[in-house]
Enzyme design. Structure first.
Site, PDB file in Angstrom:
ATOM      1  N   GLY A 190       0.624  -1.008  -0.177  1.00 26.43           N
ATOM      2  CA  GLY A 190       0.067  -0.248   0.308  1.00 26.43           C
ATOM      3  C   GLY A 190       0.955   1.053   0.283  1.00 26.43           C
ATOM      4  O   GLY A 190       0.662   2.625  -0.368  1.00 26.43           O
TER       5      GLY A 190
ATOM      6  N   GLN B  16      -8.035   2.053   4.842  1.00 20.66           N
ATOM      7  CA  GLN B  16      -8.847   1.279   5.684  1.00 20.66           C
ATOM      8  C   GLN B  16     -10.504   1.009   5.271  1.00 20.66           C
ATOM      9  O   GLN B  16     -10.983   0.506   6.045  1.00 20.66           O
ATOM     10  CB  GLN B  16      -8.356   2.043   7.056  1.00 20.66           C
ATOM     11  CG  GLN B  16      -7.482   2.035   7.884  1.00 20.66           C
ATOM     12  CD  GLN B  16      -7.091   1.248   8.546  1.00 20.66           C
ATOM     13  OE1 GLN B  16      -7.850   0.036   8.826  1.00 20.66           O
ATOM     14  NE2 GLN B  16      -5.871   1.129   8.579  1.00 20.66           N
TER      15      GLN B  16
ATOM     16  N   SER C 127      -4.047  -1.783   0.168  1.00 22.70           N
ATOM     17  CA  SER C 127      -3.266  -2.630   1.326  1.00 22.70           C
ATOM     18  C   SER C 127      -3.958  -3.588   1.226  1.00 22.70           C
ATOM     19  O   SER C 127      -4.923  -4.284   2.666  1.00 22.70           O
ATOM     20  CB  SER C 127      -2.536  -1.904   1.888  1.00 22.70           C
ATOM     21  OG  SER C 127      -1.536  -2.801   2.593  1.00 22.70           O
ATOM     22  N   ALA C 128      -3.793  -5.008   0.678  1.00 20.49           N
ATOM     23  CA  ALA C 128      -4.326  -6.437   1.384  1.00 20.49           C
ATOM     24  C   ALA C 128      -3.994  -6.621   2.211  1.00 20.49           C
ATOM     25  O   ALA C 128      -4.940  -7.519   3.303  1.00 20.49           O
ATOM     26  CB  ALA C 128      -3.966  -7.208   0.092  1.00 20.49           C
ATOM     27  N   HIS C 129      -2.947  -6.429   3.254  1.00 18.32           N
ATOM     28  CA  HIS C 129      -3.129  -7.079   4.326  1.00 18.32           C
ATOM     29  C   HIS C 129      -3.881  -6.301   5.469  1.00 18.32           C
ATOM     30  O   HIS C 129      -4.063  -6.756   6.744  1.00 18.32           O
ATOM     31  CB  HIS C 129      -1.721  -7.070   5.381  1.00 18.32           C
ATOM     32  CG  HIS C 129      -1.248  -5.766   5.391  1.00 18.32           C
ATOM     33  ND1 HIS C 129      -1.242  -5.139   6.807  1.00 18.32           N
ATOM     34  CD2 HIS C 129      -0.912  -4.623   4.398  1.00 18.32           C
ATOM     35  CE1 HIS C 129      -0.905  -3.949   6.552  1.00 18.32           C
ATOM     36  NE2 HIS C 129      -0.090  -3.349   5.510  1.00 18.32           N
TER      37      HIS C 129
ATOM     38  N   CYS D  31       2.165   3.311  13.232  1.00 17.90           N
ATOM     39  CA  CYS D  31       3.677   3.890  12.458  1.00 17.90           C
ATOM     40  C   CYS D  31       4.535   5.240  12.626  1.00 17.90           C
ATOM     41  O   CYS D  31       5.596   5.211  12.901  1.00 17.90           O
ATOM     42  CB  CYS D  31       3.802   4.581  10.470  1.00 17.90           C
ATOM     43  SG  CYS D  31       2.515   3.653   9.559  1.00 17.90           S
TER      44      CYS D  31
END
Length: 486
Positions: free
Chosen positions: A69, A180, A197-199, A329
């Site tokens: 992502g 998200q 973002s796939a995860h 982050c």
């Protein structure tokens, strides 16, 4: 152990695992080759792209698979800025964007461009009027606007449709970070670029989505590559792409499936509503942050006065709960989260709870049961005042404020508390102890060099009904002045 950190990442969805293993059988070959194995790989890649595009709400040839992502964001921003370089070089981003967007803005400045931030309200929401004002007041032609669909840290949903309308009227493309929100539904139309973002939805890590609408000026960052429309260099990880697309479709179906409570999304939203209501009822001196109405169904964030967020994380982990503190982050640094800073809310003792699909109601109830004791134990280590940080209770604890300069004491005079070199929440604790030592109308000045005090001192004043007079820089640290009212 219940993992209440779904906003950071989810375990591999069963559909993703099945698709991943199945795709390894036929998805290993080079999809650019015309032989039989290459054609099989190409069929899998095309099918994955079509599935993901259907979920996003775009054409398959508008969607590119990337390696993450973050890579999708960096490529999307750089490509849009390069494509519109002749129009302008000013970039606008909301103040609560993911750090990957803020890093891209820094890189753009370093390359000679300009960038500005669009502020948010106390709930973390970007007003369409603020976007319109930023577009009007920009120092030059705006090349790109970046606004996330939902905040990673507090769950606030942004009014993307209205913001897109302002951008469209100004002739400026809008990039939406939808990492998200994609699991919960398609982003309202009107955007020019979108990333995911796939995860975040139970797909494999290392897969991102970048969508560039037809007609959007875009120049992929060099060096050029023939893979993925020239936007994502390197050999395609076809099994991971297939798993990412299949799990996105499966998660969407599961969350939207009708049930007794209206589906899994509605059930999780009800659990979060309970947490938002019960935490401040059971734990004193707590601020629930983020927009109460415009929010993701599964995220709730709160801050606990007189407590350290990292200590709360470890204590809750020992009780069997995995949660997050502040931004995923930035929580490893000593500086407050840029999201909380932009919102102007309490940062100390920050806890983010994000419930994964399938969360049991009894696990949420147990969390609510153990939280008061955990917070009390963490606070006790720092010896905060009791009884609200003022009055007799604070005066009783004033003997512990040995760092205070007792100069002053009459209304209109000043008491100085030296908290230099001490991490938050200690400066606020010392302020709470000292406020009872002065009469109404007098001023307490706290000297602190911890960045979190910039948020926590004003937030404490709001929570305690005291008057925050502002801050001034000193040779060492910052002086925060507070007038006692209550």
């Amino acid at each position: 152990m219940p993992s209440f950190d779904a906003a950071s990442s989810l375990p591999l969805h069963p559909v993703a695992r099945q698709a991943l293993l199945a795709a390894y059988e036929d998805g290993w070959a080079d999809p650019a080759r015309p032989h039989r194995d290459g054609r099989r790989a190409r069929l899998l890649l095309d099918a994955a792209r079509e599935t993901a595009a259907e979920a996003v709400g775009c054409r398959p040839d508008e969607l590119t698979f990337t390696t993450s992502g973050t890579r999708a964001l960096h490529t999307g921003i750089a490509g849009a800025l390069a494509g519109r370089a002749r129009v302008g070089r000013h970039l606008l981003v909301s103040a609560v964007e993911h750090s990957a967007v803020l890093h891209a803005a820094d890189a753009h400045r370093a390359a000679g461009g300009t960038a500005g931030e669009i502020g948010v309200d106390r709930g973390g929401r970007v007003a369409p009027e603020a976007v319109a004002a930023a577009l009007r007041e920009a120092p030059g032609p705006v090349a790109l606007v970046c606004v996330q669909s939902a905040n990673h840290e507090v769950g606030t949903l942004q009014p993307i449709a209205e913001i897109a309308r302002e951008c469209r009227e100004a002739g400026v493309p809008l990039l939406v970070d939808a990492a998200q929100s994609l699991a919960w539904g398609a982003v309202p139309d009107g955007w020019s670029l979108l990333t995911g973002s796939a995860h975040k939805w139970g797909g494999p890590a290392g897969v991102g989505l970048l969508v560039v609408r037809k007609g959007t000026r875009f120049a992929a960052p060099p060096p050029a590559d023939e893979r993925e429309f020239g936007r994502a260099p390197g050999f395609e990880n076809i099994p991971a792409f297939v798993a990412a697309a299949a799990s996105l479709r499966a998660v969407r179906q599961e969350l939207a499936a009708a049930g007794d409570g209206g589906g899994e999304a509605a059930r999780l939203s009800a659990l979060v509503t309970r947490v938002r209501r019960e935490v401040p009822a059971r734990v004193p001196d707590v601020e629930v942050v983020g927009d109460a109405r415009h929010r993701l169904p599964h995220v709730v964030t709160f801050s606990c006065l007189y407590a350290d967020g990292e200590a709360l994380l470890f204590a809750l982990d020992r009780e069997g709960f995995a949660v997050s503190s502040g931004s995923s982050c930035t929580s490893s640094t000593l500086t407050p989260s840029h999201v909380l800073r932009a919102m102007g809310v309490l940062s100390s003792g920050n806890v983010r709870v994000s419930l994964p699909p399938g969360t049991a109601e009894e696990d949420v109830e147990r969390f609510l049961d153990v939280l008061p004791g955990v917070v009390a134990a963490v606070r006790a280590q720092l010896d905060p005042p009791t009884g609200g940080g003022g009055g007799s209770a604070a005066r009783a604890g004033a003997a512990d404020a040995d760092a205070a300069d007792t100069r002053g004491g009459e209304a209109g005079e000043e008491l100085v508390v030296d908290a230099l070199g001490r991490r938050c929440p200690v400066p606020v604790i010392e302020l709470a102890k000292a406020i009872g030592r002065v009469p109404p109308g007098a001023v307490v000045t706290v000297l602190a060099d911890d960045e979190a005090a910039r948020l926590d001192v004003p937030a404490w004043c709001t929570m305690r009904g005291q008057e925050y007079l502002g801050a001034s820089e000193r040779e060492r640290g910052t002086a925060y002045r507070v007038r006692r009212l209550a």
